[in-house]
Design an enzyme around this catalytic site. Structure first.
Site, PDB file in Angstrom:
ATOM      1  N   GLU A 181       0.834  -1.217   0.000  1.00 27.36           N
ATOM      2  CA  GLU A 181       0.000   0.000   0.000  1.00 27.36           C
ATOM      3  C   GLU A 181       0.862   1.257   0.000  1.00 27.36           C
ATOM      4  OE1 GLU A 181      -4.199  -1.561   1.839  1.00 27.36           O
ATOM      5  OE2 GLU A 181      -2.838  -0.542   3.222  1.00 27.36           O
ATOM      6  N   GLU A 288      -6.171  -7.353  -1.742  1.00 20.51           N
ATOM      7  CA  GLU A 288      -6.840  -7.390  -0.443  1.00 20.51           C
ATOM      8  C   GLU A 288      -8.301  -7.019  -0.636  1.00 20.51           C
ATOM      9  OE1 GLU A 288      -5.070  -5.038   2.650  1.00 20.51           O
ATOM     10  OE2 GLU A 288      -3.025  -5.550   2.057  1.00 20.51           O
TER      11      GLU A 288
END
Length: 618
Positions: A181, A288
């Site tokens: 991320e 995710e």
């Protein structure tokens, strides 16, 4: 929340085209329709990084038939073909500790177990001693004194060391993430974005990690992974800077975090997946995702997912809703142009509430109602979605409307009543749509106190809907003043909009929903609503509030139709210590008023507002 039930109501062929998926005609507890167009090598994955820690703390796992077995075997039984495992450099130096303590040794052992079962493995390098995400990308303790060139070298050497260790154990990764991320960079402060060098230092760190893998084994696929999977503007900005401005293009896959209760609709995800695959010529993977199967909480730690998040996700908090949500993500991937939708990973489906297995040392589990095991470790029927999406022997049924939210409103005699503009409709696959309503008169006026009912239509499904109206003294004239819609519908937010969100949960709301605010730095917002059609007279505005005490400027305001602004300060006294503030004797003569809240928040100022009322005094 009261609802009306519409039983056995089949959608017309036209309406069914709007809601494009159905489910199997079998008697399965969870029904899922196959998805045409999935690649033969489509990734049906799960991130199971918490598993070693949970097992060490006594966690047991049971398949849907109640038989105890290895969690990896349970997943394989239901169609999972990949796992994802994160690596923290040295968890004992992590800022928070806990969270699975997922070091290299644990990752290698987990990968070996997966390989023995025939599963493929994605390794997620965080390049940190603990959690790495958009808000925290800490340089590992061992490298924190490095200059830029030293840090680049350490990334190369460390990455190669880890990959070689996997290889030596017969667990060569099939895909590797360089960072987790990383829209705001990694290994801060040197690799922080945007920086004053247009991301050059960050690009060197990325190149070093990518090259380290390529130099060992060019067959390992390489991923770059960002959060907020529905934010196309952010993705374009990041990859334009990395690829076009800094020439870093030696990677194969763009990874997306997509949590619908935080990141937006499946339609917005679809748009971003399509654009990234086409614009940069890469495969795309949802690295995710997660959907809740209940809003219950099974330990003392407050969960990320509650009633407000359920509503924002557009899928009911049921096992069926969880399965349908996952199918929706896979369906998006199947639709990516040129077959570039490579697959998806569910994040920590195994993380049910096991004492000690907290998100940080000494904390509980804020994820257990987003797991795919129940509170006792038994696999949910939603696991079948992994298998059923490619089981083309299954027959399909048309979806049906199963539930339409109960609608009510209140008002005062002689003042137009604001009717709901939309209604939440739930379908038999437990996906939900907020659909527009067409009323013959969207602002009816009633001359006497009493109970009334008005009827409208939901054009998208061709169904009628009723709204029960109570006309009484001191009726609340605001739309969504109690936030029980789990949304900010009816309100206009200006300023730092991201600091204001709907929320739910004991202590944060009076009832089910409330408006929540928080900012990590200094922030400002104004939230307001205009009320029209008022009769002449005096009015009161009030709101209840709870939250952190500090000297931030927080106030309730009302602006009458003559432009005069009245305010009253709001001083919070702590979590769940609710208080109510009022402004009375607001003179209205021109039929209009604006009411709202204004915040000049200092860093970490948080709290909630609820039960917002504006009414005509007796």
């Amino acid at each position: 929340m009261k609802k009306t039930m519409l039983k056995s109501l089949m959608l017309s062929a036209l309406a069914a085209g709007t809601f494009c998926f159905g489910f199997s005609s079998s008697e399965a507890a969870v029904q899922v329709n196959p998805i045409p167009g999935l690649r033969e090598d489509f990734i049906k994955g799960a991130d199971v990084s918490m598993l070693p820690e949970m097992e060490a703390l006594g966690a047991k796992f049971y398949d849907t038939d109640g038989q105890e077995m290895d969690e990896l075997q349970i997943m394989k039984n239901h169609g999972v073909n990949w796992i994802r495992v994160r690596i923290w450099n040295d968890p004992k130096h992590g800022v928070l500790g806990g969270g699975g303590n997922t070091d290299e040794a644990r990752a290698v052992e987990l990968a070996k177990r997966a390989k023995a079962l025939g599963l493929k493995v994605l390794v997620d390098f965080h390049y940190s001693d603990g959690w790495a995400d958009p808000l925290q990308q800490y340089t590992p303790n061992a490298w924190k004194k490095d200059n830029k060139d030293q840090l680049v070298q350490h990334v190369y050497e460390y990455t190669q060391k880890v990959v070689k260790n996997f290889q030596s154990q017969g667990a060569t990764p099939d895909m590797i993430q360089i960072g987790n991320e990383i829209n705001n960079g990694m290994m801060w402060p040197i690799g922080k974005l945007p920086g004053n060098d247009n991301g050059k230092a960050f690009a060197e760190l990325m190149s070093s990690g990518l090259k380290a893998v390529r130099d060992i084994d060019p067959s390992i696929k390489l991923m770059i992974h960002l959060p907020d999977g529905a934010d196309n503007g952010m993705y374009r900005k990041f990859f334009d800077r990395l690829v076009k401005d800094n020439g870093v293009n030696d990677f194969d896959v763009i990874g997306f975090s997509y949590y619908p209760f935080w990141h937006g609709s499946l339609a917005a995800l679809q748009k971003n997946l399509d654009d990234m695959a086409t614009r940069y010529g890469k495969d795309v993977v949802v690295a995710e995702t997660a959907y809740g199967f209940t809003t219950d909480n099974y330990d003392m730690e407050k969960n990320h997912y509650g009633k407000a998040e359920e509503r924002r996700s557009n899928f009911a908090a049921t096992v069926q809703g969880q399965a349908s949500g996952l199918r929706g993500v896979m369906n998006d991937l199947a639709s990516v142009p040129n077959g570039r939708g490579l697959g998806m990973f569910y994040w920590e489906p195994d993380w049910y509430a096991v004492p000690g297995a907290g998100w940080k040392a000494g904390a509980g589990n804020n994820w257990e109602n987003l797991a795919m095991f129940d509170k006792d470790g038994k696999a949910l029927e939603s696991w079948n979605v992994y298998r059923d999406v490619t089981d083309y022997s299954l027959k399909s049924e048309q979806i049906k409307v199963s539930d339409i939210d109960y609608l009510d409103a209140q008002g005062s005699a002689g003042i137009p009543v604001s009717l709901p503009e939309q209604v939440l409709v739930t379908f038999s696959d437990d996906h939900m749509e907020t659909l527009p309503i067409s009323w013959e008169n969207a602002a009816p006026v009633f001359d006497q106190d009493g109970d009334y009912t008005v009827t409208g239509k939901i054009p998208a499904i061709g169904q009628s809907v009723d709204c029960d109206i109570e006309i009484k003294p001191k009726a609340n004239l605001l739309k969504n003043g109690d936030f029980e819609t789990m949304s900010l519908a009816g309100w206009t937010v200006e300023g730092d909009k991201w600091t204001v969100t709907p929320t739910s949960g004991k202590g944060d709301a009076k009832g089910q929903g409330s408006m929540h605010y928080w900012g990590g730095g200094n922030y400002h917002f104004t939230m307001s609503q205009e009320v029209t059609g008022l009769t002449d007279g005096k009015y009161t505005v009030q709101v209840s509030s709870q939250g952190k005490y500090d000297d931030s400027k927080f106030q309730l305001f009302v602006i009458g139709d003559n432009g005069e602004k009245k305010t009253v300060p709001i001083t919070n006294n702590g979590w769940n210590k609710w208080q109510t503030v009022k402004i009375t004797d607001v003179e209205i003569k021109g039929g209009k008023a604006v009411v709202g809240l204004e915040m000049q928040g200092k860093p970490d100022k948080w709290g909630s507002a609820d039960n917002f009322k504006f009414y005509r005094q007796d």
